[in-house]
Write an enzyme that holds these catalytic residues in place. Sequence first.
Site, PDB file in Angstrom:
ATOM      1  N   PRO A   1      58.475   8.344  -5.441  1.00 50.23           N
ATOM      2  CA  PRO A   1      58.551   9.088  -4.192  1.00 50.23           C
ATOM      3  C   PRO A   1      58.724  10.588  -4.423  1.00 50.23           C
ATOM      4  CG  PRO A   1      60.226   7.374  -4.284  1.00 50.23           C
ATOM      5  CD  PRO A   1      59.591   7.443  -5.622  1.00 50.23           C
ATOM      6  N   TYR A   2      58.128  11.338  -3.518  1.00 54.84           N
ATOM      7  CA  TYR A   2      58.256  12.797  -3.511  1.00 54.84           C
ATOM      8  C   TYR A   2      58.608  13.184  -2.085  1.00 54.84           C
ATOM      9  CZ  TYR A   2      56.789  17.675  -3.326  1.00 54.84           C
ATOM     10  OH  TYR A   2      56.756  19.024  -3.132  1.00 54.84           O
TER      11      TYR A   2
END
Length: 68
Positions: free
Chosen positions: A2-3
């Site tokens: 995830p970003y």
Amino acid sequence: MPYVNIKITNETVSREQKSQLIKGVTKLLVEVLNKKPETTFVVIDEVDLDNWGIGFDQVSELRKVPSD
């Protein structure tokens, strides 16, 4: 992997507050999506008030206190 990108205006946000945001967002992704914290990226972008607009106006103009 995830970003998460958090964008905030550059007004008195302390290092500690940023740390709390990073920890909180990471914890949320771990708890809700079972993501690994070591592969979770959180980026905080501080945007100058002149570079953030709401409607037709820059936030720097909206935040000015009207003179009496």
